[in-house]
Design an enzyme around this catalytic site. Structure first.
Site, PDB file in Angstrom:
ATOM      1  N   THR A  13      44.597  28.999 105.762  1.00 14.56           N
ATOM      2  CA  THR A  13      45.519  30.110 106.030  1.00 14.56           C
ATOM      3  C   THR A  13      46.977  29.635 105.961  1.00 14.56           C
ATOM      4  OG1 THR A  13      43.884  31.063 107.510  1.00 14.56           O
ATOM      5  CG2 THR A  13      46.128  31.889 107.727  1.00 14.56           C
TER       6      THR A  13
ATOM      7  N   HIS B 275      48.056  29.278 102.450  1.00 13.45           N
ATOM      8  CA  HIS B 275      48.411  30.584 101.864  1.00 13.45           C
ATOM      9  C   HIS B 275      49.837  30.973 102.246  1.00 13.45           C
ATOM     10  CE1 HIS B 275      44.491  31.592 100.286  1.00 13.45           C
ATOM     11  NE2 HIS B 275      43.917  31.335 101.441  1.00 13.45           N
TER      12      HIS B 275
HETATM   13 ZN   LIG Z   1      42.317  27.894 110.871  1.00 10.42          ZN
END
Ligand SMILES: [Zn+2]
Ligand SMILES: [Zn+2]
Length: 347
Positions: free
Chosen positions: A45, A48
């Site tokens: 994440t 990203h």
């Molecule tokens: Zn994580």
């Protein structure tokens, strides 16, 4: 209250990249705790957000401090906090839930309709200190090394996926060997899977899957995953597929390799809608398809602590790199290249 500034990795603007900055030490409310961060690991994440892809453009609001996986020590607590003390070693459930919606009220807080995520929707832990609601804290055994404790949150994703049904004595395929997939391999093995077959395109990560207990690793570029599964399962297919790749081709292979009546548990987040042969690969096979998000509060955390403290799963082989917080760019580059397991930063 602790005053002054601290070092933090900030997402400064709506563009790729991040920067190390001096920001104010966060102030806590009566329900919150201030934690000194000892280890914080980089998640997909975070990559990203760093790369500023479509998802992060639609979700996050710079400038803010990102990062959500950590272990640290409580240094300050609000006056209403009773569940932890100064000096406790803690990590945190990263989903802050409302406690009031239909899901929260029926024991399903991990799918709370009003979830806020640390380091995504509010300031995170790529910093010397982080302020969090006390109810989100998970107390760690002080013997548990900080780097291991920092990866409990993604490890919990793996645990939640693998243990969303039976695995003992069953054949398990893990498709996609990013860090969570690699940890899922270890969980499936520890929980008694008869075979754990791991698939990826990246040999570095397949090696880590072997270290974590995969009985067979398959580079899907060099070998046909469906043929390998047929050969290993008497032509029956696997009982359980843990889908961690998010790739439409790999995902379809998962639906084809699962045996009639088996289960496909999906943790990955495909960026576009994926076409699946519902008639032949779901309905006529009578399989169960599950979406998996977050960790069950707090059943998954108890499983995580049990598996780690008993030594049934050793995650150390997949923690491959350590850097001081200042060198975060080295860590992000390794993640972008896929030449690492888990990368841990030390503020
Ligand atoms: Zn994580
Ligand atoms: Zn809720």
């Amino acid at each position: 209250m602790m005053q002054g500034t601290m070092k933090a990795i900030v997402k400064p603007e709506r563009a790729p990249g991040a920067k190390l900055d001096e920001v104010p030490i966060p102030q806590i409310s009566d329900q919150e705790v201030l934690i000194q961060v000892k280890a914080t690991s980089i998640c997909g994440t975070d990559v990203h957000i760093y790369a500023w892809d479509e998802w992060s453009q639609s979700r996050v609001n710079p400038p803010y401090v990102f990062g959500h996986e950590f272990a640290g020590v409580v240094v300050e607590k609000g006056k209403n906090v009773t569940n932890v003390d100064i000096g406790d070693h803690v990590s945190a459930e990263t989903h802050i839930v409302c406690g009031e919606c239909k899901q929260c009220l029926t024991g399903q807080a991990h799918i709370c309709a009003n979830t806020q995520i640390i380091g995504v929707d509010r300031d995170g832990c790529f910093a010397e200190y982080v302020a969090l609601p006390a109810v989100n804290l998970w107390k760690n055994d002080p013997e548990l090394p900080f780097d291991v404790a920092s990866v409990q949150e993604p490890f919990g994703n793996g645990v939640h996926t693998v243990l969303a049904g039976d695995v003992a004595g069953k054949t398990v395929a893990v498709i996609g060997c990013g860090p969570i997939g690699i940890m899922a391999v270890g969980v499936a093995k520890a929980c008694g899977a008869s075979q754990v077959i791991a698939f990826d395109l990246n040999d570095y990560r397949l090696d880590l899957a072997t270290k974590m207990g995969a009985t067979t690793v398959v580079n899907s570029i060099n070998e046909d995953p469906l043929e390998v599964v047929r050969a290993l399962t008497n032509g029956e297919g696997v009982d359980v597929v843990c889908e961690m790749s998010g790739h439409p081709i790999a995902m379809n292979q998962g639906f084809k390799m699962v045996t009639n009546g088996g289960r496909v548990s999906i943790l990955s987040l495909p960026v576009r809608p994926v076409e699946i042969d519902v008639t032949n690969d779901i309905v006529f096979k009578g399989i169960t398809v599950q979406g998996i998000t977050g960790r069950k509060m707090y059943e998954t955390w108890q499983q995580v602590s049990g598996l780690l403290s008993s030594g049934q799963v050793d995650v150390k082989p997949m923690i491959t790199h350590h850097f001081p917080l200042e060198d975060f760019e080295k860590g992000f580059n390794l993640m972008l290249e896929g030449k690492c397991g888990k990368v841990v930063l030390h503020p």
